[in-house]
Scaffold this active site. Structure first.
Site, PDB file in Angstrom:
ATOM      1  N   SER A  62      52.535  28.188  39.409  1.00 53.38           N
ATOM      2  CA  SER A  62      52.480  26.738  39.205  1.00 53.38           C
ATOM      3  C   SER A  62      51.415  26.080  40.078  1.00 53.38           C
ATOM      4  O   SER A  62      50.890  25.031  39.740  1.00 53.38           O
ATOM      5  CB  SER A  62      53.855  26.105  39.468  1.00 53.38           C
ATOM      6  OG  SER A  62      54.264  26.365  40.790  1.00 53.38           O
ATOM      7  N   ASN A  74      43.744  33.146  28.415  1.00 53.08           N
ATOM      8  CA  ASN A  74      44.591  33.469  27.266  1.00 53.08           C
ATOM      9  C   ASN A  74      45.993  32.879  27.406  1.00 53.08           C
ATOM     10  O   ASN A  74      46.908  33.323  26.739  1.00 53.08           O
ATOM     11  CB  ASN A  74      44.657  34.983  27.049  1.00 53.08           C
ATOM     12  CG  ASN A  74      45.112  35.746  28.269  1.00 53.08           C
ATOM     13  OD1 ASN A  74      45.175  35.209  29.365  1.00 53.08           O
ATOM     14  ND2 ASN A  74      45.423  37.016  28.084  1.00 53.08           N
ATOM     15  N   ASP A  80      51.423  45.808  27.602  1.00 53.65           N
ATOM     16  CA  ASP A  80      52.466  46.660  27.027  1.00 53.65           C
ATOM     17  C   ASP A  80      52.618  47.929  27.854  1.00 53.65           C
ATOM     18  O   ASP A  80      51.795  48.247  28.709  1.00 53.65           O
ATOM     19  CB  ASP A  80      52.219  46.943  25.547  1.00 53.65           C
ATOM     20  CG  ASP A  80      50.977  47.767  25.279  1.00 53.65           C
ATOM     21  OD1 ASP A  80      50.785  48.809  25.949  1.00 53.65           O
ATOM     22  OD2 ASP A  80      50.200  47.390  24.397  1.00 53.65           O
ATOM     23  N   TYR A  83      49.860  50.700  28.585  1.00 56.26           N
ATOM     24  CA  TYR A  83      48.763  50.448  29.519  1.00 56.26           C
ATOM     25  C   TYR A  83      49.234  50.890  30.898  1.00 56.26           C
ATOM     26  O   TYR A  83      49.630  50.097  31.736  1.00 56.26           O
ATOM     27  CB  TYR A  83      48.402  48.955  29.499  1.00 56.26           C
ATOM     28  CG  TYR A  83      47.128  48.599  30.233  1.00 56.26           C
ATOM     29  CD1 TYR A  83      45.885  48.975  29.736  1.00 56.26           C
ATOM     30  CD2 TYR A  83      47.172  47.891  31.423  1.00 56.26           C
ATOM     31  CE1 TYR A  83      44.723  48.646  30.397  1.00 56.26           C
ATOM     32  CE2 TYR A  83      46.011  47.552  32.101  1.00 56.26           C
ATOM     33  CZ  TYR A  83      44.787  47.934  31.582  1.00 56.26           C
ATOM     34  OH  TYR A  83      43.620  47.595  32.247  1.00 56.26           O
ATOM     35  N   PHE A  91      44.338  42.652  35.442  1.00 60.52           N
ATOM     36  CA  PHE A  91      43.373  41.607  35.773  1.00 60.52           C
ATOM     37  C   PHE A  91      43.925  40.245  35.370  1.00 60.52           C
ATOM     38  O   PHE A  91      44.777  40.144  34.491  1.00 60.52           O
ATOM     39  CB  PHE A  91      42.042  41.834  35.031  1.00 60.52           C
ATOM     40  CG  PHE A  91      41.260  43.006  35.542  1.00 60.52           C
ATOM     41  CD1 PHE A  91      40.286  42.845  36.511  1.00 60.52           C
ATOM     42  CD2 PHE A  91      41.498  44.283  35.054  1.00 60.52           C
ATOM     43  CE1 PHE A  91      39.558  43.926  36.983  1.00 60.52           C
ATOM     44  CE2 PHE A  91      40.777  45.371  35.520  1.00 60.52           C
ATOM     45  CZ  PHE A  91      39.809  45.187  36.480  1.00 60.52           C
TER      46      PHE A  91
END
Length: 142
Positions: A62, A74, A80, A83, A91
């Site tokens: 926040s 994004n 997932d 990875y 990152f």
């Protein structure tokens, strides 16, 4: 629940165990200078092997915009459980809205793990049979 974690940087604080329901803070693994309008992938210094059937949802803290003037490009990252290789570092994709410096070990984002979406079938109907709420943006109006 146990999660295997690999660190890429010995200078950042280790991820601490959490209570049920808490979000987990992640830190910048390098000092990053950004100019207004610049995009950078900020290394978080960790790779993890998430449990089967789970994914990580990564969001800014926040205070990230207030403290650093960056937003996550994004809005929310999804990592997932596939990875999970030794070089699959996480990152934080940042866009700077002002000149800023994020220092190594600054807390910049947070994550939690969630069960993956179950299989869903959609059934086409002519009516849902429920009362309308009043349209988009209809709640919270005094």
């Amino acid at each position: 629940m146990d999660i295997k974690i690999k660190y890429f940087n010995d200078n950042i604080d280790k991820v601490a165990p959490i209570s049920k329901g808490d979000w987990i803070d992640l830190r910048a693994a390098a000092t990053v200078e950004m100019k207004e309008g610049e995009f950078k992938l900020i290394p978080l210094g960790v790779a993890m092997q998430l449990p089967q059937g789970y994914e990580a949802h990564v969001c800014p803290r926040s205070s990230t915009f207030k403290n650093f003037g960056v937003i996550q490009t994004n809005s929310m990252g999804i990592i997932d459980n596939s990875y999970c290789g030794d070089n699959d570092q996480w990152f934080f994709p940042a866009f700077a809205l002002r000149d800023t410096v994020i220092h190594e070990n600054d807390r910049i984002c947070q994550f939690r793990i969630m069960e993956i979406q179950p299989q869903i079938n959609f059934i086409t109907v002519d009516t849902l049979g429920n009362a309308d709420r009043g349209g988009h943006g209809s709640t919270g109006v005094v």
